[in-house]
Design a protein around this motif. Structure first.
Motif, PDB file in Angstrom:
ATOM      1  N   LEU A 131       0.821  -1.225   0.000  1.00  0.00           N
ATOM      2  CA  LEU A 131       0.000   0.000   0.000  1.00  0.00           C
ATOM      3  C   LEU A 131       0.851   1.269   0.000  1.00  0.00           C
ATOM      4  N   VAL A 132       2.164   1.089   0.124  1.00  0.00           N
ATOM      5  CA  VAL A 132       3.056   2.264   0.195  1.00  0.00           C
ATOM      6  C   VAL A 132       3.542   2.624  -1.203  1.00  0.00           C
ATOM      7  N   ASP A 133       2.956   3.657  -1.778  1.00  0.00           N
ATOM      8  CA  ASP A 133       3.391   4.084  -3.105  1.00  0.00           C
ATOM      9  C   ASP A 133       2.908   5.503  -3.377  1.00  0.00           C
ATOM     10  N   TYR A 134       3.842   6.440  -3.333  1.00  0.00           N
ATOM     11  CA  TYR A 134       3.464   7.847  -3.535  1.00  0.00           C
ATOM     12  C   TYR A 134       2.857   8.093  -4.918  1.00  0.00           C
ATOM     13  N   ASN A 135       3.174   7.191  -5.892  1.00  0.00           N
ATOM     14  CA  ASN A 135       2.602   7.368  -7.240  1.00  0.00           C
ATOM     15  C   ASN A 135       1.092   7.137  -7.250  1.00  0.00           C
ATOM     16  N   SER A 136       0.583   6.461  -6.252  1.00  0.00           N
ATOM     17  CA  SER A 136      -0.860   6.193  -6.207  1.00  0.00           C
ATOM     18  C   SER A 136      -1.641   7.306  -5.497  1.00  0.00           C
ATOM     19  N   ILE A 137      -0.973   8.437  -5.263  1.00  0.00           N
ATOM     20  CA  ILE A 137      -1.683   9.610  -4.725  1.00  0.00           C
ATOM     21  C   ILE A 137      -1.994  10.506  -5.928  1.00  0.00           C
ATOM     22  N   ILE A 138      -3.263  10.776  -6.137  1.00  0.00           N
ATOM     23  CA  ILE A 138      -3.651  11.626  -7.271  1.00  0.00           C
ATOM     24  C   ILE A 138      -3.961  13.029  -6.749  1.00  0.00           C
ATOM     25  N   LEU A 139      -3.296  14.018  -7.351  1.00  0.00           N
ATOM     26  CA  LEU A 139      -3.518  15.402  -6.920  1.00  0.00           C
ATOM     27  C   LEU A 139      -4.173  16.187  -8.050  1.00  0.00           C
ATOM     28  N   ASN A 140      -5.288  16.804  -7.736  1.00  0.00           N
ATOM     29  CA  ASN A 140      -5.977  17.639  -8.728  1.00  0.00           C
ATOM     30  C   ASN A 140      -5.740  19.100  -8.340  1.00  0.00           C
ATOM     31  N   GLU A 141      -4.857  19.761  -9.099  1.00  0.00           N
ATOM     32  CA  GLU A 141      -4.447  21.117  -8.727  1.00  0.00           C
ATOM     33  C   GLU A 141      -5.589  22.108  -8.825  1.00  0.00           C
ATOM     34  N   GLU A 142      -6.417  21.935  -9.843  1.00  0.00           N
ATOM     35  CA  GLU A 142      -7.505  22.901 -10.032  1.00  0.00           C
ATOM     36  C   GLU A 142      -8.526  22.820  -8.895  1.00  0.00           C
ATOM     37  N   ALA A 143      -8.934  21.591  -8.586  1.00  0.00           N
ATOM     38  CA  ALA A 143      -9.966  21.412  -7.553  1.00  0.00           C
ATOM     39  C   ALA A 143      -9.357  21.371  -6.151  1.00  0.00           C
ATOM     40  N   GLN A 144      -8.025  21.298  -6.064  1.00  0.00           N
ATOM     41  CA  GLN A 144      -7.295  21.162  -4.807  1.00  0.00           C
ATOM     42  C   GLN A 144      -7.794  19.974  -3.989  1.00  0.00           C
ATOM     43  N   THR A 145      -7.798  18.830  -4.678  1.00  0.00           N
ATOM     44  CA  THR A 145      -8.239  17.606  -3.991  1.00  0.00           C
ATOM     45  C   THR A 145      -7.130  16.561  -4.005  1.00  0.00           C
ATOM     46  N   VAL A 146      -7.188  15.690  -3.013  1.00  0.00           N
ATOM     47  CA  VAL A 146      -6.224  14.591  -2.894  1.00  0.00           C
ATOM     48  C   VAL A 146      -7.020  13.288  -2.940  1.00  0.00           C
ATOM     49  N   THR A 147      -6.550  12.341  -3.772  1.00  0.00           N
ATOM     50  CA  THR A 147      -7.250  11.064  -3.883  1.00  0.00           C
ATOM     51  C   THR A 147      -6.260   9.924  -3.684  1.00  0.00           C
ATOM     52  N   LEU A 148      -6.591   9.021  -2.774  1.00  0.00           N
ATOM     53  CA  LEU A 148      -5.776   7.811  -2.608  1.00  0.00           C
ATOM     54  C   LEU A 148      -6.481   6.699  -3.379  1.00  0.00           C
ATOM     55  N   THR A 149      -5.710   5.977  -4.174  1.00  0.00           N
ATOM     56  CA  THR A 149      -6.372   5.073  -5.123  1.00  0.00           C
ATOM     57  C   THR A 149      -6.522   3.627  -4.638  1.00  0.00           C
ATOM     58  N   LYS A 150      -6.026   3.327  -3.443  1.00  0.00           N
ATOM     59  CA  LYS A 150      -6.222   1.959  -2.915  1.00  0.00           C
ATOM     60  C   LYS A 150      -6.757   2.038  -1.497  1.00  0.00           C
ATOM     61  N   ASP A 151      -7.687   1.157  -1.163  1.00  0.00           N
ATOM     62  CA  ASP A 151      -8.166   1.113   0.230  1.00  0.00           C
ATOM     63  C   ASP A 151      -7.008   0.727   1.146  1.00  0.00           C
ATOM     64  N   GLY A 152      -6.888   1.418   2.262  1.00  0.00           N
ATOM     65  CA  GLY A 152      -5.800   1.121   3.211  1.00  0.00           C
ATOM     66  C   GLY A 152      -4.589   2.015   3.020  1.00  0.00           C
ATOM     67  N   MET A 153      -4.527   2.706   1.864  1.00  0.00           N
ATOM     68  CA  MET A 153      -3.415   3.655   1.673  1.00  0.00           C
ATOM     69  C   MET A 153      -3.543   4.801   2.665  1.00  0.00           C
ATOM     70  N   ALA A 154      -2.452   5.419   3.050  1.00  0.00           N
ATOM     71  CA  ALA A 154      -2.520   6.577   3.952  1.00  0.00           C
ATOM     72  C   ALA A 154      -1.241   7.412   3.872  1.00  0.00           C
ATOM     73  N   ILE A 155      -1.437   8.704   4.104  1.00  0.00           N
ATOM     74  CA  ILE A 155      -0.338   9.668   4.032  1.00  0.00           C
ATOM     75  C   ILE A 155       0.214   9.935   5.428  1.00  0.00           C
ATOM     76  N   ASP A 156       1.542  10.130   5.502  1.00  0.00           N
ATOM     77  CA  ASP A 156       2.194  10.473   6.774  1.00  0.00           C
ATOM     78  C   ASP A 156       3.191  11.601   6.485  1.00  0.00           C
ATOM     79  N   LEU A 157       2.917  12.767   7.021  1.00  0.00           N
ATOM     80  CA  LEU A 157       3.795  13.913   6.765  1.00  0.00           C
ATOM     81  C   LEU A 157       4.874  14.068   7.854  1.00  0.00           C
ATOM     82  N   GLY A 158       4.996  13.038   8.697  1.00  0.00           N
ATOM     83  CA  GLY A 158       5.901  13.105   9.861  1.00  0.00           C
ATOM     84  C   GLY A 158       7.349  13.428   9.534  1.00  0.00           C
ATOM     85  N   ALA A 159       7.784  13.089   8.312  1.00  0.00           N
ATOM     86  CA  ALA A 159       9.193  13.309   7.974  1.00  0.00           C
ATOM     87  C   ALA A 159       9.426  14.635   7.264  1.00  0.00           C
TER      88      ALA A 159
END
Ligand code: AMP
Ligand code: MG
Length: 339
Positions: free
Chosen positions: A141-169
């Motif tokens: 489930l760890v793959d930054y390529n599977s994060i879809i960013l829509n600049e116009e709508a300013q939305t973030v989409t994760l394309t697999k169930d269980g994926m998650a973002i961590d900005l800790g670093a």
């Protein structure tokens, strides 16, 4: 004898008064934010107000970027069903965008989608070595390529169930840059910010009376100590003299957060390639550069992929990296095209 006492007393009073009058005006504000202690010290006129506003700015950002606060942008992204477009704040959107770019530039050693791996290890919560199947499942489930960013709508989409973002670093670095900006907007030129291993220095350290006499100068470069990873907190292994208007000095170390199981230590920086702590002999990496945000992401990436990644990273991204190895050796690495 009486007159000598009077004279000496007067001398002490004059020195105390001079010391007071010549003391650099400064203010320090601290708080517990971004899962760490942060401190902002500003020098000069307006120091208190500026430092207060800088900390306030970080507390506002924390509300948006924390993976744990139920009202944060990141929490909403992580708990949405796969392929749902989640609308987020500009700050969060742009940070994820840049984090994705840095994931790419570090060949995935820093991966902003690392959270499923962090969850199976459960640092600070369950603190348990995961079994191989849980680790493999999380790794898929760890793959930054599977994060879809829509600049116009300013939305973030994760394309697999269980994926998650961590900005800790990267979030501490980003917030240190933002806090420094607030100080600058308040007319502060000299400051020292420490966000749990992420240090930013602005300008120089104004000196008090004694130091002015000692050094024959009104101010000096800040000298930042780099923690000895194998010693108690506060014990320094080497230092970096921060020359320039703005210097970011960020350390990632396995000693910062860990648990022990059957005599072995497991720390909080994991390889996105194996799901485990990298075994490369590195105890800590300090990255020095012009952006705390970039230095933060790079320090984590270099901790995972070592000096080879540091050597081939663009010289626009950082200035110098200091690796502390388990042999006690300290290696200083410069980016590609430097030295
Ligand atoms: P730092 O102290 O800046 O190196 O960041 C460590 C934190 O970043 C951990 O607590 C995790 O939340 C997260 N993290 C750990 N390993 C990675 C990695 N390889 N890439 C991105 N984030 C990571
Ligand atoms: Mg980092």
């Amino acid at each position: 004898m009486k007159y000598v006492t009077y004279f000496l007393t007067a001398l002490v009073v004059v020195f105390a008064l001079l010391g007071f009058l010549c003391a650099p005006k400064s203010a320090t504000e601290t708080d517990f934010l971004l899962d760490t202690y942060i401190s902002v010290t500003a020098y000069g006129k307006n120091a208190k107000k500026a430092a207060e506003q800088a900390v306030l700015c970080v507390s506002e950002l924390d509300k948006k970027l924390s993976a744990f606060r139920k009202d944060s942008d990141v929490y909403r992204i992580n708990t949405a069903k796969a392929n749902t477009e989640v609308s987020v704040s500009t700050e969060c959107f742009e940070l994820i965008l840049r984090a994705k770019e840095l994931s790419e530039k570090t060949d995935g050693a820093f991966d902003v989608a690392i959270k499923p791996i962090m969850d199976v290890w459960g640092f600070g919560k369950k603190n348990k070595v995961p079994d191989d199947s849980a680790l493999l499942n999380a790794l898929s489930l760890v793959d930054y390529n599977s994060i879809i960013l829509n600049e116009e709508a300013q939305t973030v989409t994760l394309t697999k169930d269980g994926m998650a973002i961590d900005l800790g670093a990267i979030a501490k670095g980003y917030c240190a840059d933002m806090a420094a900006k607030v100080l600058k907007n308040n007319g502060i030129e000299n400051a020292y910010l420490d966000f749990g291993g992420n240090v930013v220095t602005m300008g120089k350290r104004p000196l008090g009376l004694i130091d002015r006499i000692k050094y024959g100068a009104r101010e000096r470069d800040f000298v930042v100590g780099i923690q000895n990873p194998q010693a108690t907190r506060g014990e320094v292994i080497t230092t970096h003299t921060a020359e320039g208007e703005y210097v970011a000095i960020v350390t990632s170390g396995g000693y910062e957060r860990y648990f022990e199981e059957e005599g072995k230590r497991y720390h909080h920086i994991v390889s996105p390639f194996t799901g485990k702590q990298p075994e490369n002999g590195i105890l800590s990496v300090t990255v020095i550069g012009a952006s705390s945000e970039i230095a933060d992401a790079l320090s984590t990436a270099f901790f995972v992929s070592g000096t080879r990644l540091a050597k081939r990273t663009d010289n626009g991204l950082y200035q110098k990296a200091i690796f502390v190895m388990d042999t006690g050796e300290i290696q200083t690495i410069y980016p590609q095209g430097e030295k």
